[in-house]
Scaffold this motif. Structure first.
Motif, short mmCIF file in Angstrom:
data_model
loop_
_atom_site.label_atom_id
_atom_site.label_comp_id
_atom_site.label_asym_id
_atom_site.label_seq_id
_atom_site.Cartn_x
_atom_site.Cartn_y
_atom_site.Cartn_z
N ASP A 199 0.57 -3.30 8.26
CA ASP A 199 1.83 -4.52 7.91
C ASP A 199 2.96 -4.51 8.66
N VAL A 226 -10.07 -5.25 0.48
CA VAL A 226 -10.31 -4.11 1.01
C VAL A 226 -11.84 -3.40 1.44
N HIS A 246 -5.39 1.63 8.75
CA HIS A 246 -4.43 1.58 7.25
C HIS A 246 -5.06 0.99 6.15
N PHE A 247 -6.75 0.53 6.29
CA PHE A 247 -7.58 0.31 5.11
C PHE A 247 -7.95 0.82 4.15
N HIS A 304 -5.74 -6.07 2.51
CA HIS A 304 -4.99 -5.13 2.23
C HIS A 304 -6.08 -4.43 0.89
N HIS A 311 -3.67 -1.03 -5.45
CA HIS A 311 -4.38 -1.51 -4.69
C HIS A 311 -6.46 -1.93 -4.93
N GLY A 369 0.93 -1.04 -0.23
CA GLY A 369 -0.10 0.40 -0.07
C GLY A 369 0.88 1.13 -0.31
N ASP A 390 -4.84 1.98 1.92
CA ASP A 390 -4.88 1.02 1.46
C ASP A 390 -6.11 1.43 -0.06
#
Length: 274
Positions: A59, A99, A129-130, A76, A139, A14, A133
């Motif tokens: 990660d 994701v 995080h996602f 992800h 992604h 990502g 991403d």
């Protein structure tokens, strides 16, 4: 398309740590007081109890908890199993293991205040995080090249790679791939630390221009369509600073859009209901 994260090097997950932390830092600046209080409570005890501080946690599971990383690695990204960017859950996200499904599932856990604090804390960390991403175009791809990992690039750059990849950096040329160019080099070549970079991006008009949607499948569709509309794949396999400079405004826009949508998601999910 194969699950490309099985083959990725540590930085190719990502946005790099810088990109993810930018999303977290910008989002935190735009939390409501109620959401900020919830975030503070959930992240109490973390080494860096901020959204930026936990932004690349998902990660780091690769090294700290390999079994959990294996279970969550498909969360992800999304691979569109057609030539278009139209989302069909049963085809593109079976069992919610992409994701888009991960964002929806983790948001439900975060919103459920009957859940244990640990589960809600991890859901928050996954969401930071996602959401980052899903805004990284590589992604959300409909190409059969593992999110650009199989598209090899010879990149002339004065930005030295991370330690694991230094053996591929010879005479100012990095042997890499298009995914890593988007993950690390486009933002990293700006050569700004987190705080000044976040300040620069936050000084731009807020909210950033973006369709007003809270649907993560729409965010993924945007990323997918950007691959063609902005010609992210170069004509050849040799790149230099000209490509990085040309694509950086788009990368920064996606970081800002991710931050805006993350803040909105947290502000609505963590609203004070009392």
């Amino acid at each position: 398309m194969l699950a490309f994260l099985l083959l990725l090097a540590p930085s190719a997950l990502g946005w790099s740590a810088l990109g993810h932390r930018l999303v977290g830092e910008l989002a935190q600046r735009h939390l409501t007081p109620a959401a900020r209080a919830q975030v503070d409570a959930l992240l109490a005890g973390e080494p860096d109890p901020t959204l930026a501080g936990v932004a690349d946690w998902a990660d780091t599971l690769r090294d700290s908890d390999p079994e959990r990383f294996k279970r969550t690695q498909s969360w992800h990204y999304i691979n569109y199993r057609s030539s278009g960017c139209e989302y069909r859950p049963e085809r593109d996200c079976p069992d919610g293991d992409c994701v888009v499904g991960a964002i929806e599932r983790q948001r439900a856990i975060l919103a459920d205040r009957s859940q244990p604090l640990e589960a809600r804390r991890d859901a928050l960390k996954f969401l930071v995080h996602f959401v980052g991403d899903v805004h990284q175009p590589m992604h959300a791809s409909n190409r059969d090249d593992k999110g650009g990992n199989a598209y090899q690039i010879s990149l002339r750059t004065d930005l030295e790679p991370e330690a694991y990849a230094r053996k591929k950096y010879v005479d100012g040329v990095m042997g890499t791939n298009l995914h890593s160019v988007w993950d690390f080099y486009i933002l990293g070549s700006k050569k700004l630390k987190l705080s000044p970079y976040a300040a620069k991006l936050d000084a731009l008009p807020w909210p950033p221009a973006a369709p007003q949607t809270r649907d993560p499948s729409a965010w993924a569709g945007e990323s997918c369509r950007l691959i063609e509309s902005h010609k992210l794949y170069p004509d050849g396999h040799k790149l230099d600073i000209a490509y990085l400079d040309a694509q950086r405004p788009l990368a920064e826009q996606r970081v800002r859009q991710a931050a805006f949508r993350l803040a909105d998601l947290l502000n609505t999910t963590l609203a004070d209901t009392h």
